[in-house]
Design a protein around this motif. Structure first.
Motif, mmCIF file in Angstrom:
data_model
loop_
_atom_site.group_PDB
_atom_site.id
_atom_site.type_symbol
_atom_site.label_atom_id
_atom_site.label_comp_id
_atom_site.label_asym_id
_atom_site.label_seq_id
_atom_site.Cartn_x
_atom_site.Cartn_y
_atom_site.Cartn_z
ATOM 1 N N ARG A 1 16.808 65.253 37.298
ATOM 2 C CA ARG A 1 16.268 63.739 38.484
ATOM 3 C C ARG A 1 16.504 62.442 37.532
ATOM 4 N NH1 ARG A 1 10.810 66.256 40.273
ATOM 5 N NH2 ARG A 1 11.132 67.374 41.864
ATOM 6 N N ASP A 2 16.758 63.232 35.713
ATOM 7 C CA ASP A 2 16.725 61.924 35.253
ATOM 8 C C ASP A 2 17.650 62.175 33.471
ATOM 9 O OD1 ASP A 2 17.299 59.432 34.093
ATOM 10 O OD2 ASP A 2 14.992 58.811 34.634
ATOM 11 N N THR A 56 20.440 61.852 31.597
ATOM 12 C CA THR A 56 20.892 60.514 30.984
ATOM 13 C C THR A 56 19.695 60.366 30.079
ATOM 14 O OG1 THR A 56 22.568 59.617 32.619
ATOM 15 C CG2 THR A 56 21.729 58.244 30.965
ATOM 16 N N ARG A 57 18.525 59.654 30.802
ATOM 17 C CA ARG A 57 17.269 59.519 29.633
ATOM 18 C C ARG A 57 16.537 60.651 29.014
ATOM 19 N NH1 ARG A 57 13.533 55.288 32.504
ATOM 20 N NH2 ARG A 57 12.898 56.789 33.610
ATOM 21 N N SER A 107 13.969 67.679 34.692
ATOM 22 C CA SER A 107 14.750 66.670 34.071
ATOM 23 C C SER A 107 15.937 66.288 33.280
ATOM 24 C CB SER A 107 14.215 66.509 33.218
ATOM 25 O OG SER A 107 11.991 67.114 32.119
ATOM 26 N N TYR A 163 10.150 63.103 32.020
ATOM 27 C CA TYR A 163 11.524 63.130 32.808
ATOM 28 C C TYR A 163 10.907 64.283 34.454
ATOM 29 C CZ TYR A 163 13.005 59.884 29.898
ATOM 30 O OH TYR A 163 12.682 58.267 28.980
#
Length: 191
Positions: free
Chosen positions: A109-110, A112-113, A106, A151
């Motif tokens: 791959r993402d 920020t979120r 996570s 994520y």
């Protein structure tokens, strides 16, 4: 009683079968500690309590057995799992491995979120923190750990975690809820 409710089961929220609704209520009660580990579960008593026949209760117990939450006792109902020390160790080991891997994926791959989601959950945990009534906090604690999989981009990893998640959540509740200092420590560690 209206057509929409069956002994506290709201049939308008979700178009689920009685079996699914009974299984969800039992699962939640085991995880939140309302039904303690090792408790005997009588099909007859549960059916009367939920206002359903014994068939959906029996089928719900089978579903919960597949999650490792219940052991079926022929002709008697079931018993909520009571893990041995070795089983607790094994669950903790697999949890650590799966969560760490999902967290790393996570972050790659993402990030920020993931960071935003975790920060929001921690804020909710701080707002919900109540040693006298820890159920909402415990739900958010589980959400925090589940966030690692949101994520990660790997549905098989998520499915693997889901095989153990109910037992992980139940252990988290049963091991920390009786001890106020453990809840405080939990909040500090999550921060």
């Amino acid at each position: 009683m209206t057509v929409e409710t069956v002994s506290g089961l709201d049939l308008t929220d979700r178009p689920k079968s009685l079996t699914a609704m009974v299984a969800e209520r039992l699962r939640s009660s085991i995880i939140d500690g309302t039904i303690p580990l090792g408790s005997l579960l009588s099909e007859k008593v549960l059916a009367e309590g939920y206002g359903v026949s014994k068939t959906p209760v029996r089928e719900a117990l089978v579903q919960l057995q597949s999650l490792g939450l219940v052991e079926i006792l022929p002709q008697r109902g079931g018993r909520v799992f009571t893990p041995t020390i070795d089983q607790v160790r094994e669950i903790c080991e697999i949890r650590l491995h799966l969560e760490s891997f999902a967290f790393r994926l996570s972050m790659e791959r993402d990030r920020t979120r993931l960071e935003a989601l975790m920060a929001a959950i921690i804020q909710d945990m701080e707002d919900a923190f109540d040693i006298a009534n820890p159920i909402h906090y415990q739900t958010l604690d589980a959400s925090f750990h589940n966030a690692f999989f949101t994520y990660c981009g790997n549905s098989l990893l998520r499915a693997s975690y889901d095989m153990f998640n109910a037992r992980i959540s139940a252990l988290r509740t049963h091991l920390s809820t009786p001890h106020p200092y453990m809840l405080q420590r939990s909040l500090e560690e999550h921060r």
